[in-house]
Write a protein that holds these residues in place. Structure first.
Motif, PDB file in Angstrom:
ATOM      1  N   PRO A 215      43.936  55.811 -20.399  1.00 26.36           N
ATOM      2  CA  PRO A 215      45.252  56.207 -20.895  1.00 26.36           C
ATOM      3  C   PRO A 215      45.532  57.688 -20.644  1.00 26.36           C
ATOM      4  CG  PRO A 215      43.733  55.868 -22.714  1.00 26.36           C
ATOM      5  CD  PRO A 215      43.038  55.389 -21.487  1.00 26.36           C
ATOM      6  N   VAL A 216      46.810  58.021 -20.629  1.00 25.21           N
ATOM      7  CA  VAL A 216      47.254  59.382 -20.305  1.00 25.21           C
ATOM      8  C   VAL A 216      48.383  59.780 -21.248  1.00 25.21           C
ATOM      9  CG1 VAL A 216      48.393  60.844 -18.579  1.00 25.21           C
ATOM     10  CG2 VAL A 216      46.630  59.221 -17.862  1.00 25.21           C
ATOM     11  N   ILE A 217      48.357  61.039 -21.678  1.00 27.93           N
ATOM     12  CA  ILE A 217      49.509  61.681 -22.321  1.00 27.93           C
ATOM     13  C   ILE A 217      49.813  62.941 -21.522  1.00 27.93           C
ATOM     14  CG2 ILE A 217      50.396  62.846 -24.380  1.00 27.93           C
ATOM     15  CD1 ILE A 217      48.488  61.138 -26.056  1.00 27.93           C
ATOM     16  N   MET A 218      51.039  63.070 -21.040  1.00 25.44           N
ATOM     17  CA  MET A 218      51.483  64.282 -20.353  1.00 25.44           C
ATOM     18  C   MET A 218      52.711  64.798 -21.074  1.00 25.44           C
ATOM     19  SD  MET A 218      52.501  65.019 -16.347  1.00 25.44           S
ATOM     20  CE  MET A 218      54.160  64.335 -16.369  1.00 25.44           C
TER      21      MET A 218
ATOM     22  N   GLU B  35      46.859  64.452  -8.449  1.00 21.59           N
ATOM     23  CA  GLU B  35      45.523  64.182  -7.898  1.00 21.59           C
ATOM     24  C   GLU B  35      44.543  63.815  -9.005  1.00 21.59           C
ATOM     25  OE1 GLU B  35      42.242  66.307  -4.931  1.00 21.59           O
ATOM     26  OE2 GLU B  35      44.078  67.357  -5.502  1.00 21.59           O
ATOM     27  N   GLN B  36      44.651  64.491 -10.133  1.00 19.88           N
ATOM     28  CA  GLN B  36      43.739  64.190 -11.236  1.00 19.88           C
ATOM     29  C   GLN B  36      44.050  62.836 -11.857  1.00 19.88           C
ATOM     30  OE1 GLN B  36      42.022  66.992 -13.536  1.00 19.88           O
ATOM     31  NE2 GLN B  36      42.368  68.695 -12.172  1.00 19.88           N
ATOM     32  N   MET B  37      45.324  62.545 -12.083  1.00 21.58           N
ATOM     33  CA  MET B  37      45.695  61.256 -12.663  1.00 21.58           C
ATOM     34  C   MET B  37      45.308  60.101 -11.753  1.00 21.58           C
ATOM     35  SD  MET B  37      49.384  61.602 -14.501  1.00 21.58           S
ATOM     36  CE  MET B  37      49.689  62.803 -15.797  1.00 21.58           C
ATOM     37  N   ALA B  38      45.380  60.325 -10.455  1.00 23.06           N
ATOM     38  CA  ALA B  38      45.063  59.263  -9.497  1.00 23.06           C
ATOM     39  C   ALA B  38      43.600  58.836  -9.605  1.00 23.06           C
ATOM     40  CB  ALA B  38      45.372  59.722  -8.076  1.00 23.06           C
ATOM     41  N   HIS B  39      42.731  59.717 -10.102  1.00 20.14           N
ATOM     42  CA  HIS B  39      41.310  59.401 -10.244  1.00 20.14           C
ATOM     43  C   HIS B  39      40.941  59.043 -11.673  1.00 20.14           C
ATOM     44  CE1 HIS B  39      41.196  61.781  -6.435  1.00 20.14           C
ATOM     45  NE2 HIS B  39      40.330  60.855  -6.116  1.00 20.14           N
TER      46      HIS B  39
ATOM     47  N   LEU C  84      53.182  69.987  -9.778  1.00 21.18           N
ATOM     48  CA  LEU C  84      52.771  68.655 -10.214  1.00 21.18           C
ATOM     49  C   LEU C  84      51.692  68.047  -9.314  1.00 21.18           C
ATOM     50  CD1 LEU C  84      56.297  67.173 -11.042  1.00 21.18           C
ATOM     51  CD2 LEU C  84      54.582  67.959 -12.681  1.00 21.18           C
ATOM     52  N   ALA C  85      51.517  68.589  -8.117  1.00 16.41           N
ATOM     53  CA  ALA C  85      50.615  67.973  -7.138  1.00 16.41           C
ATOM     54  C   ALA C  85      49.170  67.878  -7.628  1.00 16.41           C
ATOM     55  CB  ALA C  85      50.694  68.729  -5.811  1.00 16.41           C
ATOM     56  N   PRO C  86      48.558  68.948  -8.147  1.00 17.14           N
ATOM     57  CA  PRO C  86      47.170  68.797  -8.615  1.00 17.14           C
ATOM     58  C   PRO C  86      47.047  67.894  -9.830  1.00 17.14           C
ATOM     59  CG  PRO C  86      48.023  70.978  -9.168  1.00 17.14           C
ATOM     60  CD  PRO C  86      49.021  70.345  -8.259  1.00 17.14           C
ATOM     61  N   ILE C  87      48.112  67.804 -10.629  1.00 16.08           N
ATOM     62  CA  ILE C  87      48.101  66.871 -11.758  1.00 16.08           C
ATOM     63  C   ILE C  87      48.120  65.445 -11.236  1.00 16.08           C
ATOM     64  CG2 ILE C  87      49.375  66.088 -13.792  1.00 16.08           C
ATOM     65  CD1 ILE C  87      50.400  68.972 -14.078  1.00 16.08           C
TER      66      ILE C  87
ATOM     67  N   ALA D 126      56.718  60.508 -12.630  1.00 10.19           N
ATOM     68  CA  ALA D 126      56.362  59.584 -13.708  1.00 10.19           C
ATOM     69  C   ALA D 126      56.251  58.149 -13.192  1.00 10.19           C
ATOM     70  CB  ALA D 126      57.379  59.679 -14.831  1.00 10.19           C
ATOM     71  N   ARG D 127      57.185  57.747 -12.364  1.00 13.19           N
ATOM     72  CA  ARG D 127      57.127  56.387 -11.804  1.00 13.19           C
ATOM     73  C   ARG D 127      55.898  56.211 -10.935  1.00 13.19           C
ATOM     74  NH1 ARG D 127      62.691  57.361 -11.142  1.00 13.19           N
ATOM     75  NH2 ARG D 127      62.355  57.921  -8.956  1.00 13.19           N
ATOM     76  N   GLU D 128      55.613  57.195 -10.119  1.00 16.29           N
ATOM     77  CA  GLU D 128      54.461  57.111  -9.224  1.00 16.29           C
ATOM     78  C   GLU D 128      53.158  56.986 -10.007  1.00 16.29           C
ATOM     79  OE1 GLU D 128      52.280  59.803  -5.749  1.00 16.29           O
ATOM     80  OE2 GLU D 128      54.168  60.476  -6.659  1.00 16.29           O
ATOM     81  N   MET D 129      53.080  57.675 -11.145  1.00 16.38           N
ATOM     82  CA  MET D 129      51.870  57.676 -11.965  1.00 16.38           C
ATOM     83  C   MET D 129      51.894  56.609 -13.065  1.00 16.38           C
ATOM     84  SD  MET D 129      49.777  60.012 -10.797  1.00 16.38           S
ATOM     85  CE  MET D 129      50.283  59.351  -9.191  1.00 16.38           C
ATOM     86  N   SER D 130      52.887  55.732 -13.038  1.00 16.60           N
ATOM     87  CA  SER D 130      53.022  54.636 -14.020  1.00 16.60           C
ATOM     88  C   SER D 130      53.130  55.164 -15.443  1.00 16.60           C
ATOM     89  CB  SER D 130      51.850  53.646 -13.896  1.00 16.60           C
ATOM     90  OG  SER D 130      51.790  53.099 -12.601  1.00 16.60           O
ATOM     91  N   LEU D 131      53.845  56.274 -15.604  1.00 14.59           N
ATOM     92  CA  LEU D 131      54.042  56.875 -16.921  1.00 14.59           C
ATOM     93  C   LEU D 131      55.367  56.419 -17.515  1.00 14.59           C
ATOM     94  CD1 LEU D 131      52.996  60.564 -16.118  1.00 14.59           C
ATOM     95  CD2 LEU D 131      51.583  58.801 -17.184  1.00 14.59           C
ATOM     96  N   ARG D 132      55.369  56.212 -18.813  1.00 10.41           N
ATOM     97  CA  ARG D 132      56.590  55.893 -19.548  1.00 10.41           C
ATOM     98  C   ARG D 132      57.007  57.099 -20.366  1.00 10.41           C
ATOM     99  NH1 ARG D 132      55.722  50.269 -22.606  1.00 10.41           N
ATOM    100  NH2 ARG D 132      58.000  50.460 -22.765  1.00 10.41           N
TER     101      ARG D 132
END
Length: 265
Positions: free
Chosen positions: A184-187, A176-180, A171-174, A206-212
């Motif tokens: 909107p995001v779909i994972m 890094e990408q989401m942080a930049h 999940l780490a490189p994902i 999910a919480r760290e990346m603000s994903l629901r």
């Protein structure tokens, strides 16, 4: 020696193209080229499905009935058989696959089918420490009609490990990408979250990346040890509909989700 990571892009009437990972993740959102929006409609329809390497009958029928009207189809364990490539290139503008397992005839891995060409594509692979088999993920970005950029993450998570170190490493490189990425995001995909430590790591991400998390009223998702394996997470969108299709065409049931691309309040 570690095998190179790349994606193969399939487009109707063109030879397959190999796409290497971009060099700098921080360029996301800063220097992306323009492109045709993923959809001009009011909703974004996606199908998420571990297709079990097309080993069972009726897989193509399911895709034809439920995938052809989707703007995005996120497949895991997709083998690039002629039948699947023909379906993808006949119904979508682009199909990007990250080979994880190089099988005798056709490689298997995550594959994202899209109604528009992605303007960003980053393939990812991680090797399972016990079986030494690789799992893949794919990050793509598409323009939306409101000028925002939609990041889509298609993932087949590491399965057999002791502890969650390698699971979290995937999940780490994902992250890094989401942080930049500010849009909107779909994972979505097969997260193999069959243990309490795994689900804790996934929900923490999910919480760290603000994903629901998308919730399914009649939840018929494939389970292991009582826990679902397939998930859809999102941010910057609204869920309009979500359902699980019960089928014998794979050992996983497809997830069907409609998002409203309008900005959340």
């Amino acid at each position: 020696m570690r095998k190179p990571t790349y994606a193969m892009r399939y487009v109707a009437g063109q030879p397959a193209e190999r796409i290497l990972p971009p060099g700098v993740f921080s360029s996301i959102g800063q220097a992306l080229p323009s492109g045709v929006p993923l959809t001009s409609e009011e909703r974004i329809r996606i199908l998420v499905w571990n297709i079990f390497k097309q080993q069972r009958n009726e897989w193509l029928s399911v895709l034809k009935n439920f995938g052809k009207d989707a703007h995005l189809v996120l497949l895991q364990e997709a083998q690039t058989t002629p039948e699947l490539v023909d379906f993808a290139t006949s119904n979508y503008l682009a199909a990007d696959q990250v080979p994880a397992l190089i099988l005798p005839q056709h490689p298997s891995g995550v594959m994202t089918l899209s109604s528009a060409h992605p303007i960003y594509c980053c393939p990812l692979r991680e090797r399972e420490p016990i079986l030494r088999l690789a799992k893949s993920a794919l990050v793509t970005v598409y323009p939306l009609p409101d000028t925002r950029m939609l990041m889509v993450v298609n993932i087949h998570a590491i399965n057999f490990t002791l502890g969650v170190d390698v699971y979290s490493k995937q999940l780490a490189p994902i992250r890094e990408q989401m942080a930049h990425h500010s849009g909107p995001v779909i994972m979505a995909g097969d997260f193999n979250a069959w243990s309490r430590p795994r689900i804790s790591a996934l929900y923490g991400f999910a919480r760290e990346m603000s994903l629901r998390e998308v919730r399914f009223k009649d939840d018929q998702r494939r389970r292991a040890f009582g826990r679902p394996l397939d998930f859809v997470f999102y941010r910057g969108l609204n869920v309009a509909n979500a359902s699980v299709l019960v089928t014998q065409a794979s050992d996983h049931n497809p997830l069907l989700v409609e998002f409203n691309p309008c900005k959340t309040k």
